[in-house]
Design an enzyme around this catalytic site. Structure first.
Site, mmCIF file in Angstrom:
data_model
loop_
_atom_site.group_PDB
_atom_site.id
_atom_site.type_symbol
_atom_site.label_atom_id
_atom_site.label_comp_id
_atom_site.label_asym_id
_atom_site.label_seq_id
_atom_site.Cartn_x
_atom_site.Cartn_y
_atom_site.Cartn_z
ATOM 1 N N ASP A 28 -25.360 15.416 -18.370
ATOM 2 C CA ASP A 28 -24.429 15.036 -17.080
ATOM 3 C C ASP A 28 -24.685 14.476 -16.727
ATOM 4 O OD1 ASP A 28 -25.926 17.363 -16.493
ATOM 5 O OD2 ASP A 28 -24.515 18.942 -16.385
ATOM 6 N N LYS B 1 -32.189 27.329 -9.397
ATOM 7 C CA LYS B 1 -31.258 28.024 -8.053
ATOM 8 C C LYS B 1 -31.837 29.218 -8.197
ATOM 9 C CE LYS B 1 -28.708 25.647 -11.676
ATOM 10 N NZ LYS B 1 -28.367 26.362 -13.290
ATOM 11 N N ASP C 282 -24.673 14.837 -10.658
ATOM 12 C CA ASP C 282 -24.128 15.502 -12.081
ATOM 13 C C ASP C 282 -23.024 15.937 -11.936
ATOM 14 O OD1 ASP C 282 -23.231 18.100 -13.580
ATOM 15 O OD2 ASP C 282 -25.469 18.992 -12.839
HETATM 16 N N1 GDD Z 1 -28.566 21.325 -26.500
HETATM 17 C C1 GDD Z 1 -28.189 22.473 -25.706
HETATM 18 N N2 GDD Z 1 -28.302 23.576 -25.760
HETATM 19 N N3 GDD Z 1 -28.157 21.854 -24.162
HETATM 20 C C2 GDD Z 1 -27.305 22.732 -23.186
HETATM 21 C C3 GDD Z 1 -27.861 23.639 -23.594
HETATM 22 C C4 GDD Z 1 -28.282 24.590 -24.774
HETATM 23 O O1 GDD Z 1 -28.469 25.997 -25.566
HETATM 24 N N4 GDD Z 1 -27.466 24.063 -22.353
HETATM 25 C C5 GDD Z 1 -27.210 22.825 -21.515
HETATM 26 N N5 GDD Z 1 -27.760 22.303 -22.197
HETATM 27 C C6 GDD Z 1 -27.611 20.975 -21.526
HETATM 28 C C7 GDD Z 1 -26.158 20.970 -21.214
HETATM 29 O O2 GDD Z 1 -24.859 20.391 -21.885
HETATM 30 C C8 GDD Z 1 -26.581 19.387 -19.693
HETATM 31 O O3 GDD Z 1 -26.168 18.489 -20.359
HETATM 32 C C9 GDD Z 1 -27.715 20.248 -19.398
HETATM 33 O O4 GDD Z 1 -28.197 21.063 -20.583
HETATM 34 C C10 GDD Z 1 -28.161 20.849 -18.150
HETATM 35 O O5 GDD Z 1 -26.586 22.228 -18.620
HETATM 36 P P1 GDD Z 1 -26.439 22.050 -16.933
HETATM 37 O O6 GDD Z 1 -25.718 23.119 -17.361
HETATM 38 O O7 GDD Z 1 -25.720 21.395 -16.743
HETATM 39 O O8 GDD Z 1 -26.996 22.860 -15.952
HETATM 40 P P2 GDD Z 1 -27.147 22.519 -14.261
HETATM 41 O O9 GDD Z 1 -26.692 21.351 -14.332
HETATM 42 O O10 GDD Z 1 -26.724 23.688 -13.753
HETATM 43 O O11 GDD Z 1 -28.865 22.799 -13.717
HETATM 44 C C11 GDD Z 1 -29.340 21.489 -14.588
HETATM 45 O O12 GDD Z 1 -29.116 20.384 -13.969
HETATM 46 C C12 GDD Z 1 -29.458 19.824 -13.019
HETATM 47 C C13 GDD Z 1 -28.903 17.981 -12.127
HETATM 48 O O13 GDD Z 1 -27.843 18.022 -12.063
HETATM 49 C C14 GDD Z 1 -30.949 22.478 -14.247
HETATM 50 O O14 GDD Z 1 -31.710 21.006 -14.927
HETATM 51 C C15 GDD Z 1 -31.417 22.235 -13.107
HETATM 52 O O15 GDD Z 1 -32.778 22.255 -13.032
HETATM 53 C C16 GDD Z 1 -31.282 20.701 -12.318
HETATM 54 O O16 GDD Z 1 -31.263 20.670 -10.577
HETATM 55 MG MG MG Z 2 -25.017 19.988 -14.942
#
Ligand code: GDD
Ligand code: MG
Length: 361
Positions: free
Chosen positions: A112, A163, A224
Site C-alpha cells: 500500500d 507504533k 501510504d
Molecule cells: N499477507 C499478509 N497477511 N499481508 C498482510 C497481513 C497479513 O496478515 N496484514 C497486513 N498485511 C499487509 C497489508 O496488506 C499492507 O500491504 C502491509 O502488510 C502493511 O500493513 P498495514 O496494515 O498497511 O500496516 P501499517 O500501514 O499500519 O504499518 C506498516 O506500514 C508503515 C508504512 O506505511 C508498518 O510496516 C509500519 O512499520 C510502516 O511505518
Molecule cells: Mg499501510
C-alpha cells in the site's frame, strides 16, 4: 549469490484495508483503482523499472479481486505468483509463506505504498555496507502511525519500534517506509504457521542478534495510501507532478489530461487539466470534470454537473447540476440531481444519494 542484482520481490497484500473502508468492502486494498489502474500496477511498474520481474504476492483477504485485476501481470512486464494464507498470518507470516520461492537478495514491500524512490540506489547502498537487511526510511511530520527506526551514526539500525505509545516516541523522525531489501536466507528465521509481525518480531530479533541491518534514508516521493484522504491525495500528487508518474493512466493524452476511448461530450462540456477520464464516459452539456479529478470507466456526468478534485470509480452516475468536490465515490454510485458532495466524503460502492442532498464530512 552475493554481488548479484536482486530480481525478486515479495509484496504483502493480505491486510483487510480496515482504514480504507468502506472502499475496501467492495475491493481489496492492493487493487483499489489509482488513476484508473489497480494500485499494485503502479508498484509493479516501479519494480520492473529496476529490473525486479519475479514478484510474489502474499495474499489472504479477497484474493479473487487481486487475481481478477492483475492476473499473472504479464501485460505489466513482470511475472506475478500468488501465495495465499488460509488464515492471515501477519506481515511476517505472509513473508514466511512466500520464502520458499525466494533466493539471494529479495525486496519485500508493503502493498500500500506509492513511491518513486530509486530502488537501484537502495541495492547499491545494501551492497556497500555489507548489509543483510536494509530498511527504506522516510521522514514524516507525524511519526505515530508508523514504525519508528533509530540509527547509529553509520546508518546501522539501533532500534525498531512499531507504533510506540505516546510519550515513548523519542527523538527519531525516520520511519519505516515499508520496503526492505533482505537476504532471503534470513526469512527462514520466521516461524511457520503462526501470526508473526515483521515489524514487532522479525526486525527486533535481527537487531538483538547482531545481524547487520541498515536504514537507507531516501528523499523521493512516498505515501501510504491506506486511508481515504491519503488515497485521494496520492492521485493528486501524481496528477500535479509531486510524484513521478511511472505508469500513466489509460487513455490518450489531451491538453494535460488523459481521456479514455469511446466517450461522448455534449455542447459546452469541459475537462479541466489535470484530469483522468475513463473509457466510454458520457459528459452532459456544460458538465465540468477537473481539475484534479479521476473519473472511472462508463461513468455518466449529467448536464451542468461539476466534478473537481474528486475520485470516482467505475459506472458512477452524477445527476444534472450536482457538484462533487474533493470526495471519493465507489463504483455504481448514483448521485441525484443538484446534490452536493463535499470534501472528505467517501461514498460506498452502490450508494444512492437522493437529489438535492448535501453531504459534508
Ligand atoms: N499477507 C499478509 N497477511 N499481508 C498482510 C497481513 C497479513 O496478515 N496484514 C497486513 N498485511 C499487509 C497489508 O496488506 C499492507 O500491504 C502491509 O502488510 C502493511 O500493513 P498495514 O496494515 O498497511 O500496516 P501499517 O500501514 O499500519 O504499518 C506498516 O506500514 C508503515 C508504512 O506505511 C508498518 O510496516 C509500519 O512499520 C510502516 O511505518
Ligand atoms: Mg499501510
Amino acid at each position: 549469490m552475493a554481488g548479484e542484482r536482486p530480481v525478486q520481490a515479495v509484496i504483502l497484500a493480505g491486510g483487510q484495508g480496515t482504514r480504507l473502508r468502506p472502499l475496501t468492502l467492495a475491493r481489496a486494498k492492493p487493487v483499489v483503482p489509482l488513476l484508473n489502474r489497480p494500485f499494485l500496477a503502479h508498484q509493479l511498474a516501479l519494480l520492473r523499472g529496476h529490473g525486479i520481474t519475479d514478484v510474489i504476492l502474499a495474499c489472504s483477504y479477497r484474493v479473487d479481486d487481486v487475481r481478477a485485476a492483475l492476473g499473472d501481470a504479464e501485460h505489466l512486464g513482470v511475472r506475478l505468483r500468488y501465495v495465499v494464507e488460509t488464515e492471515p498470518l501477519g506481515t511476517g507470516g505472509g513473508v514466511r509463506n512466500a520464502a520458499d520461492l525466494t533466493a539471494g537478495t529479495v525486496f519485500v514491500l508493503n502493498g500500500d505504498i506509492l513511491t518513486d524512490v530509486d530502488l537501484s540506489a537502495m541495492v547499491a547502498f545494501h551492497g556497500s555496507r555489507g548489509s543483510r537487511a536494509t530498511i527504506f526510511l522516510t521522514r514524516v511530520p507525524d511519526t505515530r502511525p508508523y514504525g519508528l527506526v533509530e540509527l547509529e551514526a553509520d546508518g546501522r539500525v539501533r532500534r525498531f519500534r512499531e507504533k510506540p505509545a505516546a510519550g515513548e516516541a523519542g527523538a527519531a523522525d525516520t520511519v519505516n517506509a515499508g520496503a526492505y531489501l533482505l537476504d532471503a536466507a534470513l526469512l527462514k528465521r520466521i516461524p511457520r504457521g503462526r501470526v508473526v509481525s515483521i515489524e514487532r518480531e522479525f526486525f527486533p530479533a535481527l537487531i538483538a542478534d547482531g545481524v547487520p541491518c541498515y536504514g537507507w534514508c531516501a528523499s523521493g516521493y512516498w505515501r501510504d495510501i491506506g486511508s481515504p484522504a491519503a488515497y485521494r491525495a496520492a492521485q493528486l500528487d501524481l496528477l500535479e507532478g509531486r510524484a513521478r508518474m511511472l505508469l500513466p493512466p489509460p487513455g490518450e493524452r489531451r491538453d494535460g489530461s488523459w481521456i479514455g476511448p469511446g466517450g461522448t461530450a455534449a455542447g459546452g462540456a469541459r475537462v479541466v487539466a489535470p484530469a483522468v477520464v475513463g473509457a466510454r464516459v458520457e459528459l452532459g452539456a456544460r458538465a465540468q470534470v477537473g481539475p484534479g479529478a479521476v473519473v472511472g470507466d462508463d461513468a455518466r456526468i449529467g448536464p451542468d454537473a461539476r466534478v473537481e478534485g474528486a475520485v470516482l470509480w467505475e459506472r458512477v452516475e452524477v445527476g444534472a447540476g450536482a457538484v462533487l468536490l474533493e470526495c471519493v465515490v465507489g463504483a455504481d454510485v448514483k448521485i441525484g440531481a443538484l446534490a452536493r458532495v463535499g470534501a472528505g466524503v467517501v461514498l460506498e460502492s452502490g450508494a444512492v444519494i437522493p437529489e438535492r442532498t448535501t453531504l459534508t464530512r
